[in-house]
Design a protein around this motif. Structure first.
Motif, PDB file in Angstrom:
ATOM      1  N   THR A   1      -8.520  -2.733  -2.717  1.00 50.31           N
ATOM      2  CA  THR A   1      -8.334  -3.255  -1.358  1.00 50.31           C
ATOM      3  C   THR A   1      -9.417  -2.808  -0.383  1.00 50.31           C
ATOM      4  OG1 THR A   1      -6.904  -1.390  -0.763  1.00 50.31           O
ATOM      5  CG2 THR A   1      -5.837  -3.396  -1.613  1.00 50.31           C
ATOM      6  N   HIS A   2     -10.426  -2.079  -0.855  1.00 47.85           N
ATOM      7  CA  HIS A   2     -11.495  -1.639   0.057  1.00 47.85           C
ATOM      8  C   HIS A   2     -12.264  -2.859   0.537  1.00 47.85           C
ATOM      9  CE1 HIS A   2     -14.702   0.652   1.868  1.00 47.85           C
ATOM     10  NE2 HIS A   2     -14.181   1.805   1.445  1.00 47.85           N
TER      11      HIS A   2
ATOM     12  N   ARG B   1       0.205   5.347  -1.077  1.00 50.32           N
ATOM     13  CA  ARG B   1      -0.588   5.723   0.086  1.00 50.32           C
ATOM     14  C   ARG B   1       0.319   6.047   1.270  1.00 50.32           C
ATOM     15  NH1 ARG B   1      -4.857   0.618   0.093  1.00 50.32           N
ATOM     16  NH2 ARG B   1      -5.582   0.862  -2.077  1.00 50.32           N
TER      17      ARG B   1
ATOM     18  N   PRO C   1     -18.887  -0.546   3.118  1.00 53.27           N
ATOM     19  CA  PRO C   1     -18.737   0.723   2.386  1.00 53.27           C
ATOM     20  C   PRO C   1     -18.496   1.914   3.304  1.00 53.27           C
ATOM     21  CG  PRO C   1     -21.038   0.029   2.401  1.00 53.27           C
ATOM     22  CD  PRO C   1     -20.247  -1.109   2.981  1.00 53.27           C
TER      23      PRO C   1
ATOM     24  N   ASP D   1      -5.927   0.337  -9.608  1.00 60.94           N
ATOM     25  CA  ASP D   1      -7.241   0.602  -9.012  1.00 60.94           C
ATOM     26  C   ASP D   1      -7.089   0.627  -7.497  1.00 60.94           C
ATOM     27  OD1 ASP D   1      -9.863   0.789  -8.184  1.00 60.94           O
ATOM     28  OD2 ASP D   1     -10.437  -1.226  -8.858  1.00 60.94           O
ATOM     29  N   GLN D   2      -7.003   1.835  -6.938  1.00 65.94           N
ATOM     30  CA  GLN D   2      -6.821   1.951  -5.491  1.00 65.94           C
ATOM     31  C   GLN D   2      -7.972   1.316  -4.704  1.00 65.94           C
ATOM     32  OE1 GLN D   2      -4.317   2.956  -3.639  1.00 65.94           O
ATOM     33  NE2 GLN D   2      -2.963   3.793  -5.214  1.00 65.94           N
ATOM     34  N   ASN D   3      -9.143   1.260  -5.274  1.00 65.21           N
ATOM     35  CA  ASN D   3     -10.293   0.696  -4.567  1.00 65.21           C
ATOM     36  C   ASN D   3     -10.237  -0.817  -4.427  1.00 65.21           C
ATOM     37  OD1 ASN D   3     -12.310   2.817  -3.823  1.00 65.21           O
ATOM     38  ND2 ASN D   3     -12.063   3.343  -5.981  1.00 65.21           N
TER      39      ASN D   3
ATOM     40  N   GLU E   1       0.836  -1.202   0.000  1.00 68.51           N
ATOM     41  CA  GLU E   1       0.000   0.000   0.000  1.00 68.51           C
ATOM     42  C   GLU E   1       0.869   1.250   0.000  1.00 68.51           C
ATOM     43  OE1 GLU E   1      -4.021  -0.272   2.195  1.00 68.51           O
ATOM     44  OE2 GLU E   1      -2.594  -1.302   3.503  1.00 68.51           O
TER      45      GLU E   1
ATOM     46  N   CYS F   1     -10.550   2.152   5.456  1.00 65.29           N
ATOM     47  CA  CYS F   1     -10.390   1.898   4.023  1.00 65.29           C
ATOM     48  C   CYS F   1     -10.598   3.170   3.213  1.00 65.29           C
ATOM     49  CB  CYS F   1     -11.383   0.823   3.573  1.00 65.29           C
ATOM     50  SG  CYS F   1     -10.898  -0.864   3.980  1.00 65.29           S
ATOM     51  N   ARG F   2     -11.624   3.929   3.569  1.00 68.26           N
ATOM     52  CA  ARG F   2     -11.913   5.146   2.803  1.00 68.26           C
ATOM     53  C   ARG F   2     -10.710   6.078   2.789  1.00 68.26           C
ATOM     54  NH1 ARG F   2     -15.459   9.671   5.506  1.00 68.26           N
ATOM     55  NH2 ARG F   2     -13.354  10.134   6.277  1.00 68.26           N
TER      56      ARG F   2
ATOM     57  N   VAL G   1      -7.557   4.434   0.856  1.00 65.98           N
ATOM     58  CA  VAL G   1      -7.734   4.459  -0.596  1.00 65.98           C
ATOM     59  C   VAL G   1      -7.575   5.870  -1.136  1.00 65.98           C
ATOM     60  CG1 VAL G   1      -9.471   4.157  -2.407  1.00 65.98           C
ATOM     61  CG2 VAL G   1      -9.113   2.346  -0.706  1.00 65.98           C
TER      62      VAL G   1
END
Length: 283
Positions: free
Chosen positions: A258-259, A188, A263, A254-256, A183, A268-269, A272
């Motif tokens: 690993t979410h 990040r 939601p 695609d950074q998302n 990450e 995570c938010r 990312v």
């Protein structure tokens, strides 16, 4: 039936782990039957084949402190309004309020194997007060020496550079702590938390965000894994350097990816989105 040392050693050889540093994440329950000698038998089997064993030995619940208002960066994966109102002073805290590498404290959720490794007289431990790593074996000192409060995943980087492997022993990718280094390499910033330095100052230190979304990286990492079974336990061995490279590529695209499934997950938010904002007075 009982899992024997001979079975463990044979599987280590099957996965080509001999003479390599290995980061281990293990669930002894996954065997479905007793292991003769328990977690020490797993450690001894790896050591008998010349491995150096690296494990997470985290202590965040024990040594974390409430941050001062001036040390709370935005987008840090934490709801500051939910924290207690003030920072405890040493006189208000327990006698053992500052982490040291020779303490035997460990979060019980780390599992039986890290606790047993840490109890060994020749174990070495990193200098991170909340997310330390511990190691035993020929390269133990070299691995843990790479860790500081401002470089939490230094041991993982050193492991990868030494042709090391990551061994998941009956657990899934959500336990692969090394992916937090990926990450960071994917751009990040790591979230920060707070602990006390030896001089009683509150310091900011790097930690890892939510890992429950890591199984979504499985399509990228599956081709790298060597697998075997011991009783009911599925063992998956990944080459560390190649695994980190593949994970970085997936996150960069695609950074998302690993979410986690929640939601509303704040960790995570913010991760990312890039992690903490602004200068971080770490260490």
């Amino acid at each position: 039936m009982t899992i024997t040392a001979e079975q463990l050693v044979a599987t280590i050889d099957e996965l080509a782990l001999a003479q390599r540093p290995v980061m281990v994440h293990a669930s002894l329950r996954s065997f479905g039957e007793p292991v003769d000698g328990g977690p020490d038998a797993v450690l001894d089997a790896l050591l008998s084949r010349g491995c150096t064993i690296l494990v997470p030995a985290f202590t965040e619940p024990q040594f974390a402190v409430v941050p001062p208002a001036t040390m709370r960066p935005a987008r840090n994966g934490i709801d500051y309004t939910a924290l207690p109102g003030k920072v405890a002073t040493p006189s208000e805290a327990d006698a053992c309020y500052t982490y040291t590498v020779d303490c035997r404290v460990i979060n019980s959720r780390m599992g039986a194997l890290p606790a047993r490794l840490l109890a060994r007289g020749d174990a070495r431990r990193g200098r991170h007060p909340l997310n330390s790593f511990a190691a035993v074996g020929p390269q133990a000192a070299e691995l843990v020496a790479a860790q500081t409060p401002t470089d939490v995943y230094g041991p993982v980087r050193t492991l990868a550079d030494a042709n090391g492997a990551i061994l998941l022993l009956g657990v899934d990718l959500n336990r692969m702590t090394a992916l937090h280094l990926a990450e960071q390499s994917a751009g990040r910033r790591l979230p920060v938390r707070w602990a006390r330095a030896a001089d009683s100052r509150v310091i900011m230190v790097e930690t890892g965000p939510c890992s429950e979304g890591f199984p979504r990286l499985e399509p990228w990492l599956r081709p790298l894994a060597r697998t075997a079974r011991v009783g009911g336990s599925r063992w998956s061995a990944y080459p560390a350097k190649e695994t980190l490279t593949a994970a970085v590529a997936a996150m960069t695209a695609d950074q998302n990816v690993t979410h986690c499934a929640d939601p509303e997950c704040l960790a995570c938010r913010d991760s990312v989105a890039g992690g903490p904002i602004g200068p971080a007075p770490l260490g």
